[in-house]
Structure formats: structure tokens, C-alpha cells
Scaffold this motif. Structure first.
Motif, PDB file in Angstrom:
ATOM      1  N   UNK A  16       0.815  -1.205   0.000  1.00 33.30           N
ATOM      2  CA  UNK A  16       0.000   0.000   0.000  1.00 33.30           C
ATOM      3  C   UNK A  16       0.852   1.260   0.000  1.00 33.30           C
ATOM      4  N   UNK A  56       0.409   4.563  -2.137  1.00 31.10           N
ATOM      5  CA  UNK A  56      -0.400   5.724  -1.785  1.00 31.10           C
ATOM      6  C   UNK A  56       0.430   6.826  -1.137  1.00 31.10           C
ATOM      7  N   UNK A  92      -4.101   6.352   4.557  1.00 31.65           N
ATOM      8  CA  UNK A  92      -3.289   5.192   4.871  1.00 31.65           C
ATOM      9  C   UNK A  92      -2.416   5.445   6.102  1.00 31.65           C
ATOM     10  N   UNK A 101      -8.477  -1.262   4.300  1.00 26.58           N
ATOM     11  CA  UNK A 101      -9.406  -1.345   3.178  1.00 26.58           C
ATOM     12  C   UNK A 101     -10.634  -0.491   3.448  1.00 26.58           C
ATOM     13  N   UNK A 112      -9.758   2.960   2.793  1.00 29.92           N
ATOM     14  CA  UNK A 112      -9.648   3.158   1.348  1.00 29.92           C
ATOM     15  C   UNK A 112     -11.026   3.397   0.731  1.00 29.92           C
ATOM     16  N   UNK A 171     -12.500   6.776   1.560  1.00 26.17           N
ATOM     17  CA  UNK A 171     -11.917   7.892   0.813  1.00 26.17           C
ATOM     18  C   UNK A 171     -12.597   8.095  -0.530  1.00 26.17           C
ATOM     19  N   UNK A 176     -16.004  10.912  -4.688  1.00 26.35           N
ATOM     20  CA  UNK A 176     -14.890  10.559  -3.820  1.00 26.35           C
ATOM     21  C   UNK A 176     -13.591  11.224  -4.240  1.00 26.35           C
ATOM     22  N   UNK A 177     -12.634  11.210  -3.313  1.00 28.04           N
ATOM     23  CA  UNK A 177     -11.320  11.806  -3.570  1.00 28.04           C
ATOM     24  C   UNK A 177     -10.411  10.748  -4.194  1.00 28.04           C
ATOM     25  N   UNK A 187      -6.948  10.051  -6.533  1.00 28.82           N
ATOM     26  CA  UNK A 187      -5.727  10.559  -7.142  1.00 28.82           C
ATOM     27  C   UNK A 187      -4.932   9.381  -7.699  1.00 28.82           C
ATOM     28  N   UNK A 246      -2.190   7.934  -6.762  1.00 27.91           N
ATOM     29  CA  UNK A 246      -1.766   6.941  -5.792  1.00 27.91           C
ATOM     30  C   UNK A 246      -2.906   6.031  -5.373  1.00 27.91           C
ATOM     31  N   UNK A 247      -4.037   6.635  -5.105  1.00 30.32           N
ATOM     32  CA  UNK A 247      -5.203   5.831  -4.738  1.00 30.32           C
ATOM     33  C   UNK A 247      -5.593   4.899  -5.878  1.00 30.32           C
ATOM     34  N   UNK A 294      -3.477   1.872  -5.968  1.00 33.48           N
ATOM     35  CA  UNK A 294      -3.857   0.925  -4.918  1.00 33.48           C
ATOM     36  C   UNK A 294      -5.099   0.140  -5.340  1.00 33.48           C
ATOM     37  N   UNK A 295      -6.099   0.856  -5.848  1.00 29.22           N
ATOM     38  CA  UNK A 295      -7.328   0.185  -6.290  1.00 29.22           C
ATOM     39  C   UNK A 295      -7.022  -0.764  -7.452  1.00 29.22           C
ATOM     40  N   UNK A 335     -12.939  -8.982   1.337  1.00 31.02           N
ATOM     41  CA  UNK A 335     -12.642  -7.609   0.928  1.00 31.02           C
ATOM     42  C   UNK A 335     -13.918  -6.780   0.927  1.00 31.02           C
ATOM     43  N   UNK A 375     -14.920  -5.910   4.372  1.00 32.81           N
ATOM     44  CA  UNK A 375     -14.026  -4.939   4.986  1.00 32.81           C
ATOM     45  C   UNK A 375     -14.285  -3.531   4.455  1.00 32.81           C
ATOM     46  N   UNK A 376     -14.608  -3.446   3.185  1.00 31.81           N
ATOM     47  CA  UNK A 376     -14.702  -2.122   2.555  1.00 31.81           C
ATOM     48  C   UNK A 376     -16.109  -1.535   2.582  1.00 31.81           C
TER      49      UNK A 376
END
Lengths: 311, 152
Positions: A27, A30, A49, A166, A169, A172, B105-106, B108, B110-111, B114-115, B135, B138-139
Motif C-alpha cells: 500500500x 499511496x 493510509x 481497506x 480506502x 476515501x 470521492x477523492x 488521485x 496513488x489511490x 492501490x485500487x 474484501x 471490509x470495505x
């Protein structure tokens, strides 16, 4: 604790740290964005993060976790706290005569008894997109396909950490101000309105016999007998059905208007839907009654012819 | 490659930590389906935003959906059935609400990476369906309006 127990405990802790660090290393892409000028989160923390990382460290008593945080965020929001915590934990560890060896997590940025200093740790960060902490780890990567998983305790801890990250994430990506998704109950046309209020049962309608008028009556008495024995009961059945339908709709309206449901829009919508659904039935009962009333004139118009004559 | 293996192991630990939690919900089928549908919608919204941000993760997203097509399809069907008694537009209103939730949503670079990594992990043909479930749980928070009491 015997030697094997200590070794197992140390290995477990080491795997926990390693698993968490490697996960965070993945991660780590990020935080790279953070270095590229991404604005801070509204709460002042560098990134979700970083906050998730710090929250995962929590109030732990393992200095390696704080060192891992410092490795990832040497100038992070919580870096001074982390350094102080590391120093305190290391100091406490040296004063306790514990024969157990410290976890063999080799983090070059941290000295075992490093005092808390306000200056950031000057550990160079990897330039690529690879996992930063994984590069700092001298241990081989675990969890290749088929490799044994960490111990249950380590799995639960690292799983909780990853789950937290997660979740952050996903948060966000929510529109600011958006709350939790509301899943309204699906309301059928005829179903309980809610746990407190239920739709009344639809009325049972009596069968209304088809009325076929004769072409003539033998006498006026025969017409009267037809009226009393056939027509009047049929008219009464039709009238009762119509009255029941009207009463049912009135009952629905009364419940709808009831003060108890003043704030229960779902129940009110269900009542309105049921009322609309029953309109056709109510119209049918009204039509049947009206037709029966009109039949009275036709009954009176049936001619009287002497019996034995052609009917 | 190394990152993928590590993430797979970490996600496996996530599965172990959540297994007991999921079996305790009064409406587990609908709860699970709702979260899967919301997860797919979130990933789609993110992939579209990421494309504008210069990280095109749509192929990865498509592969993820393809890998778990049966799971996503079943969840969609379950939610359609759930909303069917409330009228033909009920599901559309629900889906629109989710889209709005993740429409601003925010995101960028980097995000997005990750996604993209997460979607890639789930897109793997070897991806376990339990990992997707873990997952998702969790999300995506439990939707409101479901009766899923905590374990006594």
C-alpha cells in the motif's frame, strides 16, 4: 516460557510485523502520492493510509510496530509520538531482566535504545514503486503460493489491520457527506406495514348469484315470490359486498390518517398502495350492486300471463 | 508478483478473521448481496475517475468482474428480487443512491494504483471467492435497514 515457546512467540511476532509491513509496503504506493503533493486529508493526517497505519499500531507495546510506522512516515503526523514510544519501550525492555530475545526485525532506522529526537529519521526511501518496508526487511518474503500462513493470532491481527485499511480506502472514495447506504424494506402490495402496524385483512365477499329474469310470471304472487326468494337475497349480497369494500377503504384511510403513522412514511406508502390496489375490487362491488338495483325495474316490467298460456 | 503473493496471504488472513462474523446475520443473503453490489459500483466509479486521473484500471476492473461474474451476477439478481415487490423503479432508486454515494470521492493517482492492485488481485483466476467476500465486508459497511443483530 521455555525456549521453544519463546522462539514460537518471537517468530509469531516477527511474522505479524513482517506481514503487516509487507502489506503496508504494497500500500506504500499511496504515500508516494503524498510526496507528489497530494493535499492532506481534512483531519490533518497526511493520508488515509497513514491514519489507518497509525490506528493499526494503536496502543501496542511492540516497538517494531512504531518503527515500522517511522520507516514509512519518517516525517509523519505521529512521528514524534512514535519516536517517544519506541524510546520508552526500548528503555523498559532493557530494565526488565527478560531472557527472551527481542524480535528479530531488522529495521535500520531504529536504534534499540534510541532516544526520542525531534529530527526525522533519515532513512532513504526506495525510489521505485516497490514495497518500501519489504526492501528494508532482511527476511525472505513469506506467503508464496502454498507457503504456510502466519499463526492464527498473527493472521487475525494482520487481517484486522488490512481490513481497517481497506475500510479507510473505501471511505476515501465516498462522496463527502454520504452516509451509510440505506436499504429500504421492499414492501409488497399486500404485506405487513411494519412491525407495529399491519394492513387489515381484505373483506370476504359473498358470491352474488346471476339473476336471469323469466319472460313472464303466471301471476303477481309469483313475481312477488321471485322478488323475495331470488332477487332480494341477490341484491342484499351485492349491497353487503359493496358496503364491505367501502368500509375497507375507509379503514385504510383511517389508518393512513392515524397519528401513529405520522412519521412512518413507509407504512403510509404501503397503505396508499393497498388502497390503490383494492380500488378495482371496490369498483366491481359497486357495479354489481348498481346492476342489481337496475334489475328491479326490469323485474317489475316482466309481464304477467295466465298459467297455461305460452311463456 | 511479489506484491501479489504478499497481498494474497494478507487477504487470506482477512478471510479467517471474518468468517464467524458473516454467519451471524439474520438476513445474510441480502446483506451479502447488497454489499457485493455496492462494492462493484464503488469499483466502477473509481475506475472511471481513475481513467480521468491518468490511471486506466478499467481493464483490470473488467477482469475482476469476469473472474467473479457468477458472484456479481447472483448478487445483482438477489437485489432485483428484493426490490421487486416495491415496484419496477425501486432497484433503480437503490442503484442510483449507491452511484451518488461514490460519485464524488477523492481519487488521485496513488489511490488509483492501490485500487488497481486490489482489483488485479481479485481478478486473478486463482482468486478465492472467500477473498472477494472478505474484501467486500471490509470495505463496504452493512447497509442500514437490515436486521442483522450482533452475536449474543
Amino acid at each position: 516460557m521455555d525456549g521453544i515457546g519463546r522462539m514460537a512467540s518471537g517468530l509469531s511476532r516477527k511474522r505479524l510485523c513482517l506481514t503487516a509491513a509487507l502489506t503496508l509496503g504494497w500500500l506504500a504506493m499511496a504515500p508516494l502520492a503524498q510526496a507528489q503533493g497530494v493535499p492532506q486529508a481534512a483531519n490533518g493526517v497526511g493520508s488515509p493510509f497513514e491514519l489507518a497505519f497509525w490506528q493499526s499500531v494503536g496502543n501496542g507495546e511492540d516497538p517494531a510496530l512504531y518503527e515500522a510506522y517511522l520507516q514509512q512516515y519518517p516525517t509523519g503526523t505521529f512521528a514524534p509520538i512514535a519516536r517517544a514510544k519506541v524510546a520508552a519501550l526500548r528503555k523498559a525492555a532493557t530494565t526488565v531482566a527478560a531472557p527472551a530475545p527481542a524480535p528479530q526485525v531488522a529495521l535500520p532506522a531504529a536504534s534499540p535504545v534510541a532516544p526520542a529526537e525531534p529530527t526525522p529519521v533519515s532513512t532513504p526511501r526506495p525510489a521505485g514503486n516497490g514495497p518500501a518496508l519489504a526492501m528494508a526487511m532482511p527476511m525472505p518474503l513469506p506467503a508464496a503460493p502454498g507457503a504456510p500462513l502466519p499463526s492464527p493470532a498473527a493472521s487475525a491481527a494482520s487481517g484486522a489491520m488490512l481490513g481497517q485499511m481497506l475500510a479507510e480506502l473505501a471511505r476515501s472514495q465516498e462522496t463527502p457527506g454520504a452516509g451509510a447506504t440505506s436499504l429500504p424494506p421492499a414492501v409488497a402490495a399486500v404485506s405487513p406495514v411494519s412491525s407495529r402496524h399491519a394492513l387489515p385483512a381484505r373483506p370476504q365477499l359473498a358470491p352474488v348469484p346471476d339473476l336471469t329474469l323469466p319472460t313472464s310470471f303466471c301471476s303477481a304472487d309469483e313475481r312477488n315470490r321471485f322478488h323475495d326468494g331470488i332477487y332480494a337475497p341477490a341484491l342484499e349480497a351485492a349491497k353487503r359486498n359493496n358496503d364491505a369494500a367501502v368500509a375497507y377503504l375507509t379503514q385504510l384511510q383511517g389508518i393512513y390518517d392515524g397519528y401513529q403513522l405520522g412519521r412512518d412514511t413507509e407504512a403510509m406508502n404501503a397503505l396508499a398502495a393497498e388502497s390503490r390496489s383494492y380500488q378495482a375490487d371496490a369498483a366491481a362491488t359497486f357495479s354489481a350492486q348498481a346492476a342489481m338495483v337496475r334489475t328491479f325495474d326490469a323485474l317489475m316490467a316482466v309481464p304477467v300471463r295466465p298459467c297455461g298460456a305460452a311463456r | 508478483m511479489r506484491q501479489g503473493a504478499v497481498l494474497a496471504a494478507a487477504l487470506a488472513s482477512l478471510v479467517a478473521g471474518q468468517a464467524a462474523q458473516a454467519a451471524n446475520c439474520a438476513g445474510p443473503e441480502i446483506a451479502e448481496a447488497a454489499r457485493v453490489v455496492e462494492f462493484e459500483a464503488m469499483m466502477m466509479a473509481v475506475s472511471l475517475r481513475c481513467a480521468r486521473a491518468g490511471v486506466d484500471m478499467r481493464p483490470t476492473f473488467d477482469r475482476m468482474v469476469g473472474t467473479h461474474a457468477a458472484r456479481f451476477g447472483a448478487a445483482d439478481t438477489a437485489m432485483h428480487r428484493y426490490f421487486a415487490p416495491a415496484g419496477p423503479r425501486a432497484f433503480d432508486r437503490y442503484a442510483t443512491g449507491i452511484a451518488n454515494k461514490y460519485g464524488g470521492g477523492a481519487t488521485d493517482g496513488g489511490t488509483c494504483r492501490v485500487f488497481n492492485g486490489l482489483a488485479g488481485e481479485l481478478a486473478s483466476p486463482a482468486s478465492d471467492g472467500r477473498v472477494l467476500g472478505a474484501v467486500v465486508r471490509a470495505m463496504i459497511r452493512m447497509p442500514e435497514g437490515l436486521d442483522c443483530p450482533a452475536k449474543p
